[in-house]
Scaffold this motif. Sequence first.
Motif, short mmCIF file in Angstrom:
data_model
loop_
_atom_site.label_atom_id
_atom_site.label_comp_id
_atom_site.label_asym_id
_atom_site.label_seq_id
_atom_site.Cartn_x
_atom_site.Cartn_y
_atom_site.Cartn_z
N GLU A 79 65.42 82.22 17.20
CA GLU A 79 66.06 82.70 18.84
C GLU A 79 65.97 84.33 18.60
OE1 GLU A 79 69.80 81.93 19.13
OE2 GLU A 79 70.15 79.76 18.96
N GLN B 159 77.23 88.01 12.50
CA GLN B 159 77.15 86.77 12.66
C GLN B 159 75.71 85.68 11.96
OE1 GLN B 159 75.49 87.50 17.09
NE2 GLN B 159 76.20 85.53 16.59
N PHE B 160 75.77 84.27 11.93
CA PHE B 160 75.11 84.17 11.52
C PHE B 160 74.28 83.40 13.15
CE2 PHE B 160 77.36 84.04 8.08
CZ PHE B 160 76.21 84.87 7.06
N VAL B 161 72.71 83.54 12.97
CA VAL B 161 71.79 83.03 14.44
C VAL B 161 70.73 82.02 13.66
CG1 VAL B 161 72.60 84.95 15.74
CG2 VAL B 161 70.48 84.79 14.79
N GLU B 162 70.19 81.23 14.94
CA GLU B 162 68.78 80.74 14.54
C GLU B 162 67.79 81.65 14.46
OE1 GLU B 162 68.75 77.34 13.63
OE2 GLU B 162 70.44 77.07 14.03
N LEU B 163 67.26 81.79 13.71
CA LEU B 163 66.35 82.88 13.26
C LEU B 163 64.90 82.80 14.53
CD1 LEU B 163 64.73 84.69 11.63
CD2 LEU B 163 63.59 83.08 10.64
N CYS C 88 68.52 91.54 10.43
CA CYS C 88 68.28 90.39 10.28
C CYS C 88 68.00 89.89 8.67
CB CYS C 88 67.25 89.65 11.58
SG CYS C 88 66.72 87.84 10.45
N THR D 31 69.53 76.63 5.71
CA THR D 31 69.90 76.08 7.74
C THR D 31 69.07 76.69 8.49
OG1 THR D 31 70.89 78.06 7.08
CG2 THR D 31 72.90 75.99 7.20
N LEU E 295 71.26 80.35 3.85
CA LEU E 295 70.35 81.02 4.92
C LEU E 295 68.86 79.86 4.74
CD1 LEU E 295 70.46 84.84 4.76
CD2 LEU E 295 71.83 83.39 5.89
N ARG F 297 67.39 87.65 6.22
CA ARG F 297 66.51 86.00 6.19
C ARG F 297 65.99 85.49 5.22
NH1 ARG F 297 61.30 86.19 6.40
NH2 ARG F 297 60.27 88.21 7.06
N ARG G 34 69.32 79.55 9.58
CA ARG G 34 69.29 80.19 10.24
C ARG G 34 69.20 82.17 9.29
NH1 ARG G 34 72.54 76.47 10.62
NH2 ARG G 34 73.17 75.10 13.27
#
Length: 285
Positions: free
Chosen positions: A101, A95-99, A152, A134, A131, A154, A136
């Motif tokens: 977070e 998945q992708f998430v807000e870094l 992770c 965004t 990345l 990034r 993310r």
Amino acid sequence: MARSIWSGFLSLGLVSIPVRLYSATQEHEVDFHQFERGTADRIRYKRVNERTGDEVEYDDVVKGHDVGGGEYVIVERDELDEVAPGRSRSLDIEQFVELAEIDPIHFQKSYYLGPSDDDTASSYALLRTALEKTGRAAVATFVMRGKEYLACVRASGPVLVLETMFFADEIRDPVKELGDLPKAASRGKQLTMAVDLVEAMTEPWKPQRYHDTYTERVEELVEAKRDGKEVVAESPPAATGATDLLTALQDSVAAAKKTRGKTAAKKKTAKKTAKKTAAKKKSAA
């Protein structure tokens, strides 16, 4: 060219990008060997059969898992690799998430993730740019050296950075580990001064300003002992008592503002000097 420590495919849906993993960091260390006190005799460790006392070759060492009652299940290295065929060559994005977070407590170690061939370098660059644009990060899993990692991925400038991460159940509960923790006052002079101190000491992050002073002290110790000199140990700071806290905070804020003022003055002087130098060069031209 750096040597990669892992190679495989970064998998995103039906897209597979060949990548290689490289160490991104190196720690400061002063190497020491072990000796028997009072002698020049080195201490060395050997793999020894505890029953026979004979040394065992590395290739003859296998792993055993304790199942209780003095019994062990013996597992060969090849058997560990066969448990998850192909997993050791695939970095699967889940998945992708807000870094922002991700709590930094999850981060374990940093690696550079680079493209492994020119034909698919554009796909690598596309993911890195996406990345970066965004803000993310990709959450992925992969197997390396017989261990599964949560990771992770990034963007960091021109490269993708992979951070290995702790799984949730690997992070200890602070309450269980430390017990009941003290609660800070929600208001009052002490809290106001504490906030003022944080504000006064806030500056842009500049990692270059920090260096490993402990390693330097160890090197100084070794050099001094070689020259037959003594090294004076630094005294640890004394704890600030509750009654002295407000005064200590006030003095700290004043000192921080004074230091900040000097730094600002130096920057202003440096800017003026740079402008004068530029003007002189322009007029000379």
